[in-house]
Design an enzyme around this catalytic site. Structure first.
Site, PDB file in Angstrom:
ATOM      1  CE1 TYR A 171       5.916  10.959  -0.358  1.00  0.00           C
ATOM      2  CE2 TYR A 171       7.937  11.720   0.668  1.00  0.00           C
ATOM      3  CZ  TYR A 171       6.565  11.607   0.662  1.00  0.00           C
ATOM      4  OH  TYR A 171       5.837  12.157   1.686  1.00  0.00           O
TER       5      TYR A 171
ATOM      6  CG  HIS B 194       3.805   7.469   4.197  1.00  0.00           C
ATOM      7  ND1 HIS B 194       4.662   7.429   3.116  1.00  0.00           N
ATOM      8  CD2 HIS B 194       3.066   8.588   4.046  1.00  0.00           C
ATOM      9  CE1 HIS B 194       4.428   8.476   2.349  1.00  0.00           C
ATOM     10  NE2 HIS B 194       3.459   9.189   2.888  1.00  0.00           N
TER      11      HIS B 194
END
Ligand code: NAD
Length: 307
Positions: free
Chosen positions: A56, A120
């Site tokens: 992110y 992820h």
């Protein structure tokens, strides 16, 4: 705020958690001050669960979250981060990289342990590397006490349930599969619960689809789903309700889904998101919105490496 056990992990989490993707400017440019303000507002309103990833904002969200959380007692919050995804098309689930990634996240998050680390978006990895390398790295970090719980995140539920059966993870993060336009996560719950997994539900607003402003440019939903979500937003507006309010109430009300991650860097949205959880659901409006969304119910999109 309601607090619920996260499966059998021993962790207790707020029914609504703050996802830090917005802190990495994934939806719009965000400043350091805004990021700190929203984290502190979340904590002050009872949110104790914070999720982030090195992906992110290219590590920016982790640094901002770590900095903001130095203001609160470490043991009063549950922090999850991820490993294996580092860019839109940059994945590495090797044992070396995942081990290194955990060390980097510990530093950026300014802590000596992580409550949860997810591999992820595992659908992008080679299944054998995910299981034999990435997962082994998480298990080693858990044994060493650097992380308390280990798991995986991703979009396709069949990939997550296969991983859960093979690895027996502590936690699984699913996104965009338990919200007003998609409830397929419920079908996977019995398979995940057989392994007593702690389930994290992310994206109750379907990454912005279920808001009056609509989704960001990059949103991967098919056009039909975007159009119907916009129709639902118009329907809600005409009936004096906010689509995001209904979406949050809907996503957080089932106890078998203990926690739901919403992201925002806007303190006013955050306050509203927490407030609506305590308010009665307008069942007539909810039924109306679900009727508008019925033609696209459970319509999703592909995620994974190009075939
Ligand atoms: P989301 O459904 O939380 O939607 C976020 C969007 O909704 C942002 O644009 C935000 O500004 C907007 N928003 C928030 N509250 C609002 C309100 N009251 N009114 C209007 N707009 C509002 O989607 P998300 O950000 O994708 O998911 C939340 C979190 O879940 C992420 O930050 C991340 O932590 C986690 N997540 C993880 C994965 C993964 O591991 N693969 C995938 C998706 C999400």
């Amino acid at each position: 705020m309601e607090y619920r056990p996260l499966g059998t992990t021993g962790l207790e989490v707020s029914a609504l958690g703050l996802g830090a993707s917005a802190l990495g400017s994934m939806f719009r440019p965000v400043s350091d001050d805004e990021a700190a303000e929203v984290v502190h507002a979340a904590y002050d309103s009872g949110i104790t669960y914070f999720d982030v990833s090195p992906y992110y904002g290219g590590t920016v969200a982790e640094s901002r979250l770590g900095s903001a959380l130095t203001a609160v007692p470490r043991r009063s919050v549950v922090i999850s981060t991820k490993a294996g995804r580092y860019g839109e098309n940059l994945f590495d689930f090797s044992r070396t990289r995942v081990t290194q990634s955990i060390e980097e996240s510990l530093q950026r998050l300014r802590t000596d342990y992580l409550d949860i680390v997810f591999l992820h978006d595992i659908e992008f990895g080679h299944p054998s590397q995910v299981l034999e390398e990435g997962w082994r790295a998480l298990v080693d970090a858990r044994t060493a006490g650097k992380i308390r719980c280990a798991g995986a995140s991703g979009l396709p539920l069949d990939v997550l349930t296969r991983f859960a059966a093979a690895a027996q993870p502590d936690v699984i993060l699913s996104y965009c599969h338990y919200c007003l336009n998609d409830t397929t996560l419920l079908d996977a719950v019995p398979r995940l619960m057989a392994g007593r997994v702690g389930l994290v539900n992310a994206s109750p607003l379907a990454m912005g689809l279920l808001t009056q402003n609509g989704p960001p440019e990059w949103h991967p939903a098919p056009a039909q789903l975007k159009e119907q979500a916009a129709a639902a937003a118009r329907w809600a507006e005409c009936h004096g309700v906010d689509l995001a309010d209904l979406a949050l109430q809907f996503a957080t009300r089932r106890p078998e889904i203990p926690t739901t991650l919403v992201s925002t860097a806007n303190a006013a949205h955050l306050a509203r998101n927490v407030r609506v959880l305590a308010e009665a659901v307008d069942e007539t409006a909810l039924a109306g919105v679900l009727e508008v969304l019925a033609p696209v119910m459970n319509l999703t999109w592909a995620s994974g490496p190009p075939t």
